[in-house]
Scaffold this active site. Structure first.
Site, PDB file in Angstrom:
ATOM      1  N   ASP A 124       0.181  -8.675  11.076  1.00  0.00           N
ATOM      2  CA  ASP A 124       0.004  -7.604  10.083  1.00  0.00           C
ATOM      3  C   ASP A 124       0.842  -7.924   8.856  1.00  0.00           C
ATOM      4  O   ASP A 124       2.005  -8.319   8.965  1.00  0.00           O
ATOM      5  CB  ASP A 124       0.422  -6.249  10.671  1.00  0.00           C
ATOM      6  CG  ASP A 124      -0.115  -5.094   9.837  1.00  0.00           C
ATOM      7  OD1 ASP A 124      -1.025  -4.389  10.314  1.00  0.00           O
ATOM      8  OD2 ASP A 124       0.362  -4.901   8.688  1.00  0.00           O
TER       9      ASP A 124
ATOM     10  N   ASP B  48       0.280 -12.523   6.252  1.00  0.00           N
ATOM     11  CA  ASP B  48      -1.149 -12.407   5.988  1.00  0.00           C
ATOM     12  C   ASP B  48      -1.943 -12.976   7.164  1.00  0.00           C
ATOM     13  O   ASP B  48      -1.822 -14.167   7.487  1.00  0.00           O
ATOM     14  CB  ASP B  48      -1.477 -13.178   4.706  1.00  0.00           C
ATOM     15  CG  ASP B  48      -2.872 -12.849   4.197  1.00  0.00           C
ATOM     16  OD1 ASP B  48      -3.735 -12.463   5.004  1.00  0.00           O
ATOM     17  OD2 ASP B  48      -3.094 -12.991   2.975  1.00  0.00           O
ATOM     18  N   ALA B  49      -2.753 -12.130   7.807  1.00  0.00           N
ATOM     19  CA  ALA B  49      -3.530 -12.579   8.961  1.00  0.00           C
ATOM     20  C   ALA B  49      -4.481 -13.716   8.575  1.00  0.00           C
ATOM     21  O   ALA B  49      -4.814 -14.569   9.410  1.00  0.00           O
ATOM     22  CB  ALA B  49      -4.318 -11.406   9.544  1.00  0.00           C
TER      23      ALA B  49
ATOM     24  N   HIS C   7      -9.609   3.058  19.524  1.00  0.00           N
ATOM     25  CA  HIS C   7      -8.961   1.868  20.083  1.00  0.00           C
ATOM     26  C   HIS C   7      -9.602   1.421  21.402  1.00  0.00           C
ATOM     27  O   HIS C   7      -9.661   0.213  21.674  1.00  0.00           O
ATOM     28  CB  HIS C   7      -7.460   2.127  20.279  1.00  0.00           C
ATOM     29  CG  HIS C   7      -6.699   2.186  18.995  1.00  0.00           C
ATOM     30  ND1 HIS C   7      -5.995   3.287  18.560  1.00  0.00           N
ATOM     31  CD2 HIS C   7      -6.549   1.255  18.018  1.00  0.00           C
ATOM     32  CE1 HIS C   7      -5.444   3.044  17.392  1.00  0.00           C
ATOM     33  NE2 HIS C   7      -5.761   1.827  17.029  1.00  0.00           N
TER      34      HIS C   7
ATOM     35  N   ASP D 251      -8.399  -5.267  13.248  1.00  0.00           N
ATOM     36  CA  ASP D 251      -8.140  -3.819  13.252  1.00  0.00           C
ATOM     37  C   ASP D 251      -7.522  -3.479  11.897  1.00  0.00           C
ATOM     38  O   ASP D 251      -6.320  -3.298  11.766  1.00  0.00           O
ATOM     39  CB  ASP D 251      -7.184  -3.512  14.407  1.00  0.00           C
ATOM     40  CG  ASP D 251      -6.845  -2.034  14.491  1.00  0.00           C
ATOM     41  OD1 ASP D 251      -7.578  -1.214  13.911  1.00  0.00           O
ATOM     42  OD2 ASP D 251      -5.823  -1.707  15.128  1.00  0.00           O
TER      43      ASP D 251
ATOM     44  N   GLN E 231       0.836  -1.203   0.000  1.00  0.00           N
ATOM     45  CA  GLN E 231       0.000   0.000   0.000  1.00  0.00           C
ATOM     46  C   GLN E 231       0.869   1.251   0.000  1.00  0.00           C
ATOM     47  O   GLN E 231       2.058   1.191   0.341  1.00  0.00           O
ATOM     48  CB  GLN E 231      -0.928  -0.007   1.223  1.00  0.00           C
ATOM     49  CG  GLN E 231      -0.208  -0.260   2.534  1.00  0.00           C
ATOM     50  CD  GLN E 231      -1.096  -0.908   3.584  1.00  0.00           C
ATOM     51  OE1 GLN E 231      -2.317  -0.916   3.486  1.00  0.00           O
ATOM     52  NE2 GLN E 231      -0.487  -1.455   4.620  1.00  0.00           N
TER      53      GLN E 231
HETATM   54  N1  SPD Z   1     -10.582   4.966   7.309  1.00  0.00           N
HETATM   55  C1  SPD Z   1     -11.011   4.568   8.583  1.00  0.00           C
HETATM   56  C2  SPD Z   1     -10.807   3.118   8.860  1.00  0.00           C
HETATM   57  C3  SPD Z   1      -9.666   2.905   9.729  1.00  0.00           C
HETATM   58  C4  SPD Z   1      -9.598   1.570  10.265  1.00  0.00           C
HETATM   59  N2  SPD Z   1      -8.296   1.193  10.667  1.00  0.00           N
HETATM   60  C5  SPD Z   1      -7.832   1.839  11.801  1.00  0.00           C
HETATM   61  C6  SPD Z   1      -6.543   1.304  12.274  1.00  0.00           C
HETATM   62  C7  SPD Z   1      -6.232   1.860  13.609  1.00  0.00           C
HETATM   63  N3  SPD Z   1      -5.493   0.971  14.430  1.00  0.00           N
END
Ligand code: SPD
Length: 313
Positions: A113, A145-146, A69, A162, A38
């Site tokens: 991650d 890869d999770a 969080h 997350d 990315q």
């Molecule tokens: N664009 C909003 C979505 C964000 C989701 N991921 C957040 C990661 C934070 N740990």
């Protein structure tokens, strides 16, 4: 400062819909690179502090990350009651791990991650968010890869997805499918709880959340939605909560506070029994939309960016 003087301003412009943009004035770019997965920016914004932006989507920032969080982690933890083993799919910034470490009985936290470059950048540039969580002996980082990691692991009390937004061909979209949720169900210990960030609660963007919850509900016996308000996401945000055990959506305030007092360091900025009760109340438009949803996401029919392809109804 962007906007204050006549100058060439620097803005992060996030498209919330194809017709709506949420802009943040940027003071400095701290890191920028195309990782194997990315495009990543770490920036210093004028109003909301330091932020992580992936593929043009604002992920988290020091100014309001606690509003994301804390509900993401402590809601499933309270529903579970006594989590010991916690798996975080995604979570490169370390904010979810930081929150999980507040629970005394947590023995093991794995952050799975896919993007090692993102984890390294967050470790370097966002210490305000991870607060040393990556170096806690209870935390292990698995770069990969999770989806594959979860397929080969078992016995988690809580799984927290997350994730980044499920952009087509981005790293996260297959973690919004029925196949992935089945892997999570299999990987949970009895009484286990699953949570994921499931998208915007804004009416024009509700397809992703409604379909994600419908898909999770086709796997788990019980699902509900946590409503979080994270200003930099541009709209109220939903998290899907699921378990094969019933979920009490009217938790007793005093009982939650007693659990937090005995089992955590009780250092929360937004979360307590009263907050939890509010997080679990869905407004009528949302309940109606969830009840009407029929689409189930699968690897063959994954989510689409902005929910729909042009021309699709
Ligand atoms: N664009 C909003 C979505 C964000 C989701 N991921 C957040 C990661 C934070 N740990």
């Amino acid at each position: 400062m962007p906007g204050a003087t006549l100058a060439a301003d620097l803005w992060i412009s996030e498209y919330l819909t194809p017709h709506d943009v949420w802009q943040h004035g940027i003071e400095r770019i701290l890191a920028h690179r195309q990782t194997p997965f990315q495009e990543m920016y770490v920036v210093e914004s004028g109003a909301y502090g330091k932020a992580l932006v992936l593929d043009g989507k604002w992920q988290t920032c020091t100014g309001d990350e606690f509003l994301y969080h804390e509900p993401l982690v402590h809601t499933p933890f309270v529903v579970h009651g006594h989590p010991r083993r916690v798996l975080i799919a995604g979570g490169a910034d370390g904010g979810a791990a930081r929150e999980a470490l507040k629970w005394h009985n947590v023995e093991e936290i794995v952050i799975a991650d896919i993007d090692g470059d993102a984890v390294a950048a967050c470790r370097e540039w966002l210490p305000e968010i991870h607060q040393g969580a990556f170096d806690d002996p209870r935390v292990r980082i698995e770069i990969g890869d999770a989806y594959d990691f979860i397929a080969n692991s078992h016995g988690w009390d809580v799984i927290i997805a997350d994730l980044t937004d499920p952009i087509e061909h981005g790293p996260a979209f297959k973690l919004f499918t029925r196949e992935f949720f089945e892997l999570c169900q299999n990987a949970l210990a009895p009484g286990g709880v699953f949570v994921n960030q499931a998208g915007s609660l804004s009416p024009p963007l509700l397809d992703l959340l409604a379909r994600t919850v419908k898909t999770i509900g086709s796997v788990f016996a019980h699902t509900t939605v946590i409503q979080a308000n994270v200003p930099t996401y541009g709209s109220p945000w939903g998290m899907a909560l699921a378990s094969d055990q019933p979920i009490d959506t009217l938790p007793n305030i005093a009982a939650t506070n007693a659990l937090l007092a005995s089992d955590t360091n009780d250092r929360f900025r937004m979360f307590d029994g009263q907050t939890l009760l509010g997080l679990l109340q869905m407004p009528k438009y949302l309940r109606d939309r969830l009840a009407a949803e029929t689409v189930i996401y699968s690897l063959a029919n994954p989510p689409k960016f902005f929910s729909r392809s042009p021309g699709e109804t």
